[in-house]
Design a protein around this motif. Structure first.
Motif, PDB file in Angstrom:
ATOM      1  N   ARG A   1     -31.355  49.819  34.510  1.00  0.00           N
ATOM      2  CA  ARG A   1     -30.172  49.812  35.361  1.00  0.00           C
ATOM      3  C   ARG A   1     -29.086  50.698  34.777  1.00  0.00           C
ATOM      4  NH1 ARG A   1     -29.567  45.595  38.752  1.00  0.00           N
ATOM      5  NH2 ARG A   1     -27.351  45.490  38.344  1.00  0.00           N
ATOM      6  N   ARG A   2     -29.215  51.027  33.486  1.00  0.00           N
ATOM      7  CA  ARG A   2     -28.188  51.799  32.790  1.00  0.00           C
ATOM      8  C   ARG A   2     -28.328  53.303  32.984  1.00  0.00           C
ATOM      9  NH1 ARG A   2     -30.248  51.232  26.550  1.00  0.00           N
ATOM     10  NH2 ARG A   2     -32.308  52.079  26.921  1.00  0.00           N
ATOM     11  N   SER A   3     -29.433  53.752  33.554  1.00  0.00           N
ATOM     12  CA  SER A   3     -29.650  55.179  33.742  1.00  0.00           C
ATOM     13  C   SER A   3     -28.771  55.723  34.860  1.00  0.00           C
ATOM     14  CB  SER A   3     -31.110  55.458  34.074  1.00  0.00           C
ATOM     15  OG  SER A   3     -31.915  55.163  32.972  1.00  0.00           O
ATOM     16  N   MET A   4     -28.257  56.931  34.649  1.00  0.00           N
ATOM     17  CA  MET A   4     -27.372  57.562  35.618  1.00  0.00           C
ATOM     18  C   MET A   4     -28.189  58.342  36.646  1.00  0.00           C
ATOM     19  SD  MET A   4     -24.100  59.984  34.882  1.00  0.00           S
ATOM     20  CE  MET A   4     -23.179  58.674  34.128  1.00  0.00           C
ATOM     21  N   VAL A   5     -27.707  58.391  37.864  1.00  0.00           N
ATOM     22  CA  VAL A   5     -28.363  59.148  38.925  1.00  0.00           C
ATOM     23  C   VAL A   5     -28.028  60.631  38.728  1.00  0.00           C
ATOM     24  CG1 VAL A   5     -28.530  59.502  41.404  1.00  0.00           C
ATOM     25  CG2 VAL A   5     -28.223  57.201  40.498  1.00  0.00           C
ATOM     26  N   ILE A   6     -29.066  61.454  38.627  1.00  0.00           N
ATOM     27  CA  ILE A   6     -28.890  62.892  38.446  1.00  0.00           C
ATOM     28  C   ILE A   6     -29.401  63.611  39.692  1.00  0.00           C
ATOM     29  CG2 ILE A   6     -28.955  62.831  35.931  1.00  0.00           C
ATOM     30  CD1 ILE A   6     -31.894  63.532  36.018  1.00  0.00           C
ATOM     31  N   PRO A   7     -29.039  64.875  39.898  1.00  0.00           N
ATOM     32  CA  PRO A   7     -29.431  65.585  41.124  1.00  0.00           C
ATOM     33  C   PRO A   7     -30.946  65.693  41.339  1.00  0.00           C
ATOM     34  CG  PRO A   7     -27.659  66.757  40.050  1.00  0.00           C
ATOM     35  CD  PRO A   7     -28.064  65.662  39.123  1.00  0.00           C
ATOM     36  N   GLU A   8     -31.746  65.632  40.283  1.00  0.00           N
ATOM     37  CA  GLU A   8     -33.201  65.702  40.440  1.00  0.00           C
ATOM     38  C   GLU A   8     -33.770  64.454  41.107  1.00  0.00           C
ATOM     39  OE1 GLU A   8     -31.746  66.356  37.395  1.00  0.00           O
ATOM     40  OE2 GLU A   8     -31.861  68.534  37.585  1.00  0.00           O
ATOM     41  N   MET A   9     -33.001  63.369  41.146  1.00  0.00           N
ATOM     42  CA  MET A   9     -33.463  62.105  41.733  1.00  0.00           C
ATOM     43  C   MET A   9     -33.261  62.048  43.242  1.00  0.00           C
ATOM     44  SD  MET A   9     -32.044  59.266  39.112  1.00  0.00           S
ATOM     45  CE  MET A   9     -32.530  59.172  37.416  1.00  0.00           C
ATOM     46  N   VAL A  10     -32.483  62.952  43.804  1.00  0.00           N
ATOM     47  CA  VAL A  10     -32.153  62.901  45.227  1.00  0.00           C
ATOM     48  C   VAL A  10     -33.424  63.017  46.060  1.00  0.00           C
ATOM     49  CG1 VAL A  10     -30.928  64.082  47.092  1.00  0.00           C
ATOM     50  CG2 VAL A  10     -29.844  63.815  44.863  1.00  0.00           C
ATOM     51  N   GLY A  11     -33.596  62.094  46.991  1.00  0.00           N
ATOM     52  CA  GLY A  11     -34.756  62.084  47.869  1.00  0.00           C
ATOM     53  C   GLY A  11     -35.844  61.130  47.420  1.00  0.00           C
ATOM     54  N   LEU A  12     -35.731  60.576  46.219  1.00  0.00           N
ATOM     55  CA  LEU A  12     -36.727  59.627  45.716  1.00  0.00           C
ATOM     56  C   LEU A  12     -36.245  58.204  45.958  1.00  0.00           C
ATOM     57  CD1 LEU A  12     -37.670  61.217  42.285  1.00  0.00           C
ATOM     58  CD2 LEU A  12     -39.012  61.249  44.373  1.00  0.00           C
TER      59      LEU A  12
ATOM     60  N   THR B   1     -29.369  59.265  47.515  1.00  0.00           N
ATOM     61  CA  THR B   1     -28.759  60.324  48.316  1.00  0.00           C
ATOM     62  C   THR B   1     -27.798  61.128  47.435  1.00  0.00           C
ATOM     63  OG1 THR B   1     -26.950  58.901  49.016  1.00  0.00           O
ATOM     64  CG2 THR B   1     -28.907  58.953  50.426  1.00  0.00           C
ATOM     65  N   GLU B   2     -27.236  62.177  47.987  1.00  0.00           N
ATOM     66  CA  GLU B   2     -26.343  63.056  47.223  1.00  0.00           C
ATOM     67  C   GLU B   2     -25.051  62.351  46.802  1.00  0.00           C
ATOM     68  OE1 GLU B   2     -25.548  66.771  49.082  1.00  0.00           O
ATOM     69  OE2 GLU B   2     -27.667  67.164  49.486  1.00  0.00           O
ATOM     70  N   GLN B   3     -24.581  61.399  47.577  1.00  0.00           N
ATOM     71  CA  GLN B   3     -23.342  60.708  47.246  1.00  0.00           C
ATOM     72  C   GLN B   3     -23.495  59.785  46.045  1.00  0.00           C
ATOM     73  OE1 GLN B   3     -24.557  60.745  50.447  1.00  0.00           O
ATOM     74  NE2 GLN B   3     -23.154  62.280  51.242  1.00  0.00           N
ATOM     75  N   MET B   4     -24.721  59.445  45.666  1.00  0.00           N
ATOM     76  CA  MET B   4     -24.958  58.525  44.549  1.00  0.00           C
ATOM     77  C   MET B   4     -24.985  59.220  43.194  1.00  0.00           C
ATOM     78  SD  MET B   4     -27.949  56.188  46.065  1.00  0.00           S
ATOM     79  CE  MET B   4     -27.793  55.208  47.513  1.00  0.00           C
ATOM     80  N   VAL B   5     -24.997  60.551  43.179  1.00  0.00           N
ATOM     81  CA  VAL B   5     -25.084  61.296  41.921  1.00  0.00           C
ATOM     82  C   VAL B   5     -23.853  60.994  41.072  1.00  0.00           C
ATOM     83  CG1 VAL B   5     -25.126  63.604  40.898  1.00  0.00           C
ATOM     84  CG2 VAL B   5     -26.502  63.104  42.915  1.00  0.00           C
ATOM     85  N   GLY B   6     -24.082  60.650  39.810  1.00  0.00           N
ATOM     86  CA  GLY B   6     -23.000  60.312  38.894  1.00  0.00           C
ATOM     87  C   GLY B   6     -22.817  58.822  38.704  1.00  0.00           C
ATOM     88  N   HIS B   7     -23.407  58.011  39.568  1.00  0.00           N
ATOM     89  CA  HIS B   7     -23.333  56.559  39.437  1.00  0.00           C
ATOM     90  C   HIS B   7     -24.551  56.059  38.664  1.00  0.00           C
ATOM     91  CE1 HIS B   7     -19.932  55.911  42.182  1.00  0.00           C
ATOM     92  NE2 HIS B   7     -20.398  56.984  42.807  1.00  0.00           N
ATOM     93  N   LYS B   8     -24.546  54.782  38.312  1.00  0.00           N
ATOM     94  CA  LYS B   8     -25.678  54.190  37.599  1.00  0.00           C
ATOM     95  C   LYS B   8     -26.589  53.482  38.596  1.00  0.00           C
ATOM     96  CE  LYS B   8     -23.561  54.517  33.411  1.00  0.00           C
ATOM     97  NZ  LYS B   8     -23.769  54.377  32.036  1.00  0.00           N
ATOM     98  N   LEU B   9     -27.881  53.380  38.262  1.00  0.00           N
ATOM     99  CA  LEU B   9     -28.839  52.738  39.163  1.00  0.00           C
ATOM    100  C   LEU B   9     -28.506  51.267  39.401  1.00  0.00           C
ATOM    101  CD1 LEU B   9     -32.240  54.221  37.962  1.00  0.00           C
ATOM    102  CD2 LEU B   9     -31.095  54.638  40.132  1.00  0.00           C
ATOM    103  N   GLY B  10     -27.951  50.599  38.405  1.00  0.00           N
ATOM    104  CA  GLY B  10     -27.624  49.184  38.527  1.00  0.00           C
ATOM    105  C   GLY B  10     -26.541  48.881  39.540  1.00  0.00           C
ATOM    106  N   GLU B  11     -25.748  49.884  39.884  1.00  0.00           N
ATOM    107  CA  GLU B  11     -24.678  49.668  40.861  1.00  0.00           C
ATOM    108  C   GLU B  11     -25.222  49.423  42.267  1.00  0.00           C
ATOM    109  OE1 GLU B  11     -21.432  52.502  40.808  1.00  0.00           O
ATOM    110  OE2 GLU B  11     -21.996  53.079  38.771  1.00  0.00           O
ATOM    111  N   PHE B  12     -26.447  49.815  42.507  1.00  0.00           N
ATOM    112  CA  PHE B  12     -27.036  49.708  43.846  1.00  0.00           C
ATOM    113  C   PHE B  12     -28.021  48.561  43.959  1.00  0.00           C
ATOM    114  CE2 PHE B  12     -26.099  54.169  42.853  1.00  0.00           C
ATOM    115  CZ  PHE B  12     -25.034  54.343  43.722  1.00  0.00           C
ATOM    116  N   SER B  13     -28.190  47.790  42.892  1.00  0.00           N
ATOM    117  CA  SER B  13     -29.083  46.637  42.890  1.00  0.00           C
ATOM    118  C   SER B  13     -28.285  45.437  42.390  1.00  0.00           C
ATOM    119  CB  SER B  13     -30.284  46.919  41.982  1.00  0.00           C
ATOM    120  OG  SER B  13     -31.085  45.786  41.881  1.00  0.00           O
TER     121      SER B  13
END
Length: 91
Positions: A38-49, A65-77
């Motif tokens: 959950r601590r990993s940050m969303v990077i542009p290579e993740m968009v679409g996965l 999505t593109e708006q999530m770049v820069g946030h952490k994965l845990g913020e969405f779960s």
């Protein structure tokens, strides 16, 4: 406190490997990457996965999505369920 800009975003090493193999998949239904990180940050290579992020009880699917770049994965779960305030009950 955010991470230093000179260090760059933090992404677990195993997650980057899983990301690269999922991006090569021809079938979009099999592009779901399960992770506990959950601590990993969303990077542009993740968009679409789609990532299945663990919230302590089950895996929550998160489409990046593109708006999530820069946030952490845990913020969405989310880990807690809000059931509302009690307030006055009707009798």
């Amino acid at each position: 406190m955010p991470r230093s800009l000179k260090k760059g975003p933090f992404v677990d090493k195993y997650l980057t490997k899983k990301m690269q193999t999922a991006a090569k998949e021809a079938n979009p239904a099999r592009r779901v990457v399960t992770t506990y990180s959950r601590r990993s940050m969303v990077i542009p290579e993740m968009v679409g996965l789609t990532f299945a992020v663990y919230n302590g009880r089950k895996f929550i699917p998160v489409f990046i999505t593109e708006q999530m770049v820069g946030h952490k994965l845990g913020e969405f779960s989310h880990t807690r369920t809000f059931h509302g305030h009690t307030g006055e009950r009707k009798k």
